[in-house]
Design a protein around this motif. Structure first.
Motif, PDB file in Angstrom:
ATOM      1  N   ALA A 235       0.835  -1.206   0.000  1.00 34.93           N
ATOM      2  CA  ALA A 235       0.000   0.000   0.000  1.00 34.93           C
ATOM      3  C   ALA A 235       0.871   1.258   0.000  1.00 34.93           C
ATOM      4  N   ARG A 236       1.951   1.248   0.761  1.00 36.93           N
ATOM      5  CA  ARG A 236       2.872   2.391   0.769  1.00 36.93           C
ATOM      6  C   ARG A 236       3.560   2.536  -0.586  1.00 36.93           C
ATOM      7  N   LEU A 237       3.979   1.402  -1.170  1.00 42.16           N
ATOM      8  CA  LEU A 237       4.613   1.443  -2.481  1.00 42.16           C
ATOM      9  C   LEU A 237       3.663   2.018  -3.530  1.00 42.16           C
ATOM     10  N   ARG A 238       2.399   1.616  -3.494  1.00 39.61           N
ATOM     11  CA  ARG A 238       1.415   2.071  -4.480  1.00 39.61           C
ATOM     12  C   ARG A 238       1.174   3.578  -4.397  1.00 39.61           C
ATOM     13  N   ALA A 239       1.447   4.164  -3.246  1.00 40.86           N
ATOM     14  CA  ALA A 239       1.314   5.618  -3.135  1.00 40.86           C
ATOM     15  C   ALA A 239       2.458   6.344  -3.844  1.00 40.86           C
ATOM     16  N   ARG A 240       3.509   5.603  -4.203  1.00 38.77           N
ATOM     17  CA  ARG A 240       4.688   6.215  -4.806  1.00 38.77           C
ATOM     18  C   ARG A 240       4.913   5.806  -6.258  1.00 38.77           C
ATOM     19  N   THR A 241       4.427   4.615  -6.647  1.00 39.11           N
ATOM     20  CA  THR A 241       4.669   4.139  -8.008  1.00 39.11           C
ATOM     21  C   THR A 241       3.630   3.083  -8.370  1.00 39.11           C
ATOM     22  N   ASP A 242       3.449   2.861  -9.639  1.00 40.40           N
ATOM     23  CA  ASP A 242       2.525   1.828 -10.109  1.00 40.40           C
ATOM     24  C   ASP A 242       3.187   0.453 -10.005  1.00 40.40           C
ATOM     25  N   ALA A 243       2.432  -0.510  -9.536  1.00 41.54           N
ATOM     26  CA  ALA A 243       2.893  -1.897  -9.465  1.00 41.54           C
ATOM     27  C   ALA A 243       1.701  -2.777  -9.128  1.00 41.54           C
ATOM     28  N   ARG A 244       1.866  -4.073  -9.343  1.00 42.25           N
ATOM     29  CA  ARG A 244       0.849  -5.036  -8.964  1.00 42.25           C
ATOM     30  C   ARG A 244       1.505  -6.178  -8.200  1.00 42.25           C
ATOM     31  N   LEU A 245       0.748  -6.792  -7.313  1.00 40.71           N
ATOM     32  CA  LEU A 245       1.274  -7.823  -6.417  1.00 40.71           C
ATOM     33  C   LEU A 245       0.491  -9.117  -6.593  1.00 40.71           C
ATOM     34  N   ILE A 246       1.208 -10.209  -6.816  1.00 39.47           N
ATOM     35  CA  ILE A 246       0.625 -11.552  -6.855  1.00 39.47           C
ATOM     36  C   ILE A 246       1.209 -12.355  -5.701  1.00 39.47           C
ATOM     37  N   VAL A 247       0.340 -12.973  -4.910  1.00 35.15           N
ATOM     38  CA  VAL A 247       0.761 -13.841  -3.812  1.00 35.15           C
ATOM     39  C   VAL A 247       0.284 -15.255  -4.136  1.00 35.15           C
ATOM     40  N   LEU A 248       1.218 -16.168  -4.340  1.00 32.20           N
ATOM     41  CA  LEU A 248       0.893 -17.563  -4.633  1.00 32.20           C
ATOM     42  C   LEU A 248       0.972 -18.382  -3.356  1.00 32.20           C
ATOM     43  N   GLY A 249      -0.113 -19.049  -3.010  1.00 32.93           N
ATOM     44  CA  GLY A 249      -0.134 -19.877  -1.812  1.00 32.93           C
ATOM     45  C   GLY A 249      -1.532 -19.966  -1.249  1.00 32.93           C
ATOM     46  N   GLU A 250      -1.701 -20.870  -0.316  1.00 34.05           N
ATOM     47  CA  GLU A 250      -2.996 -21.058   0.323  1.00 34.05           C
ATOM     48  C   GLU A 250      -2.783 -21.253   1.812  1.00 34.05           C
ATOM     49  N   GLY A 251      -3.811 -20.960   2.599  1.00 39.86           N
ATOM     50  CA  GLY A 251      -3.672 -21.139   4.035  1.00 39.86           C
ATOM     51  C   GLY A 251      -4.778 -20.477   4.810  1.00 39.86           C
ATOM     52  N   GLU A 252      -4.679 -20.611   6.130  1.00 34.93           N
ATOM     53  CA  GLU A 252      -5.775 -20.188   7.010  1.00 34.93           C
ATOM     54  C   GLU A 252      -5.943 -18.678   7.103  1.00 34.93           C
ATOM     55  N   GLU A 253      -4.968 -17.907   6.653  1.00 33.47           N
ATOM     56  CA  GLU A 253      -5.069 -16.453   6.763  1.00 33.47           C
ATOM     57  C   GLU A 253      -5.667 -15.796   5.521  1.00 33.47           C
ATOM     58  N   ARG A 254      -6.161 -16.569   4.580  1.00 32.24           N
ATOM     59  CA  ARG A 254      -6.677 -15.972   3.343  1.00 32.24           C
ATOM     60  C   ARG A 254      -7.760 -14.935   3.615  1.00 32.24           C
ATOM     61  N   SER A 255      -8.762 -15.259   4.383  1.00 32.69           N
ATOM     62  CA  SER A 255      -9.878 -14.332   4.610  1.00 32.69           C
ATOM     63  C   SER A 255      -9.401 -13.041   5.259  1.00 32.69           C
ATOM     64  N   ALA A 256      -8.504 -13.166   6.251  1.00 33.11           N
ATOM     65  CA  ALA A 256      -7.988 -11.981   6.920  1.00 33.11           C
ATOM     66  C   ALA A 256      -7.183 -11.109   5.961  1.00 33.11           C
ATOM     67  N   LEU A 257      -6.423 -11.728   5.071  1.00 38.89           N
ATOM     68  CA  LEU A 257      -5.640 -10.961   4.107  1.00 38.89           C
ATOM     69  C   LEU A 257      -6.543 -10.269   3.089  1.00 38.89           C
ATOM     70  N   GLU A 258      -7.599 -10.935   2.680  1.00 36.28           N
ATOM     71  CA  GLU A 258      -8.536 -10.302   1.742  1.00 36.28           C
ATOM     72  C   GLU A 258      -9.215  -9.095   2.377  1.00 36.28           C
ATOM     73  N   ARG A 259      -9.567  -9.218   3.660  1.00 40.08           N
ATOM     74  CA  ARG A 259     -10.161  -8.064   4.370  1.00 40.08           C
ATOM     75  C   ARG A 259      -9.156  -6.932   4.478  1.00 40.08           C
ATOM     76  N   LEU A 260      -7.923  -7.259   4.801  1.00 42.14           N
ATOM     77  CA  LEU A 260      -6.888  -6.236   4.930  1.00 42.14           C
ATOM     78  C   LEU A 260      -6.664  -5.527   3.593  1.00 42.14           C
ATOM     79  N   ALA A 261      -6.666  -6.274   2.502  1.00 38.25           N
ATOM     80  CA  ALA A 261      -6.489  -5.659   1.181  1.00 38.25           C
ATOM     81  C   ALA A 261      -7.587  -4.649   0.893  1.00 38.25           C
ATOM     82  N   ARG A 262      -8.818  -4.988   1.269  1.00 35.30           N
ATOM     83  CA  ARG A 262      -9.916  -4.037   1.072  1.00 35.30           C
ATOM     84  C   ARG A 262      -9.740  -2.814   1.954  1.00 35.30           C
TER      85      ARG A 262
END
Length: 393
Positions: A235-262
């Motif tokens: 989020a800090r990087l996106r305030a300074r430059t254009d980029a996109r992030l891909i996270v490959l993997g699965e696990g119990e924190e998926r829902s929490a990470l999706e909420r944090l992204a929003r």
């Protein structure tokens, strides 16, 4: 308990003759340990050694990828703590020269089995993570219950193989094993197959639309990998430059990470496609690889990214990244949990990446050939003198 069932194909030692090498392993998922052990077994077979694989669990895709030529014996008891009797019968019947046990519980089961069998088989334990770090947030009683059997059994091992200096130091500090019996051997990460699989064209649309740079992270969505810090940094990087992030993997924190992204308003530039059996096409074509872990043993994905010539940024966690990156020579190291420092390093690396040829120099010790040679030395299966890990302060 029943005897281990025989593999469908007979291999060396099927007639009861002494075996050169046995491996005790639990396939408990799609993790790095199982993948590294498969690569190690393949390398030993290529060098002409006979390998028996005593299998506890068979979950995940790596069990099906066991190399051809290994003699597979599935134990009836899938819990390492309950399998010592079966392993002891195997040791008495087959008399392997050495039994290599991967992970803590398998190692202790192997030592109990040797004691029960009364054989002279060497037992070597492979440890791939820092136990003290993974237990740091547990209560004192729970830590004591884990440490007690380790301190009882590990000193009886003929050797312990650690995947990094940090893991070796942790083994000495927590187990009571003397430093001269702990050997550091890098994982067999870099193989011809890695480069073959990296030639696969990524299916993800972001690699084909001419858009902003792609930053890649790979790992289980768990506390250890600390992806929340990565999302804050992104989020800090996106305030300074254009980029996109891909996270490959699965696990119990998926829902929490999706909420944090929003909450951070980065969901449009973030994708978490889940676990991919072949992440290397993504890795070879991303503009940057980031490791945000709170702790590691020796992070294979970081090593793979360097082998593919990808610029990297990593947390200076215990242990692994500092050793692999030689203190920052081959990529930026930032404090664990510091989103601001991670964002700064990611921006700098996007703007001024190291050449691919330079990055590949960092992982010459992580080839399968080099790793297998070092393993065979510690296991006592060659004629060269063993090289113990240096004394720790």
């Amino acid at each position: 308990m029943s005897h281990p069932e025989q593999a469908e194909h007979d291999g060396p030692g099927a007639d009861g003759a002494a075996l050169r090498l046995a491996v005790l392993l639990s396939y408990s998922g799609d993790g790095g340990v199982e993948r590294m052990m498969n690569q190690l077994i393949a390398g030993m077979l290529e060098q002409g050694h006979s390998v028996d694989v005593l299998v506890l669990k068979t979950a995940g895709g790596h069990f099906g990828a066991l190399p051809d030529g290994a003699r597979v014996l599935r134990l009836a008891r899938t819990h390492a703590g309950m399998s010592a009797g079966e392993i002891a019968r195997y040791l008495r019947r087959e008399r392997p020269h050495v039994l290599l046990a991967a992970k803590d519980r398998a190692g202790r089961a192997a030592l109990r089995a040797r004691q029960r069998a009364g054989t002279d088989t060497r037992v070597v334990i492979r440890i791939g993570n820092t136990l003290s770090q993974s237990l740091a947030h547990r209560g004192g009683v729970r830590r004591w219950l884990r440490y007690r059997p380790i301190r009882r059994w590990y000193p009886r091992a003929d050797a312990v193989i650690a995947v990094s200096d940090g893991v070796a130091e942790d083994v000495v500090a927590t187990s009571g094993v003397s430093a001269e019996r702990v050997h550091v051997v890098p994982n067999p990460v870099v193989t011809p197959t890695l480069y073959e699989r990296a030639r696969a064209t990524p299916a993800h649309a972001w690699f084909h639309d001419g858009g902003p740079p792609i930053i890649l992270a790979v790992g289980r969505l768990t506390e250890q990998k600390d992806f929340p810090t990565l999302l804050h940094a992104f989020a800090r990087l996106r305030a300074r430059t254009d980029a996109r992030l891909i996270v490959l993997g699965e696990g119990e924190e998926r829902s929490a990470l999706e909420r944090l992204a929003r909450d951070l308003s980065v969901q449009a530039d973030l994708d978490m496609p889940g676990f991919l059996a072949n992440p290397y096409g993504y890795m070879a074509n991303a503009q940057q690889f980031v490791l945000s872990s709170a702790w590691e043993g020796s992070p294979n994905a970081l090593t793979e990214a360097l082998a593919l010539g990808r610029p990297v940024v990593a947390t200076d966690c215990r242990s692994g990244p500092r050793e692999i990156l030689e203190g920052g020579r081959y990529g930026a190291l930032v404090p664990v949990g510091d989103a601001e420092a991670l964002a700064d390093a990611m921006v700098r690396t996007l703007r001024d990446p190291l050449p691919a040829a330079t990055l590949k120099q960092a992982v010459t010790a992580y080839t399968r050939e080099a790793s297998v040679t070092a393993y065979l030395r510690v296991l006592g299966l060659d004629s060269e003198p063993k090289r113990p890990h240096a004394d720790f302060p």
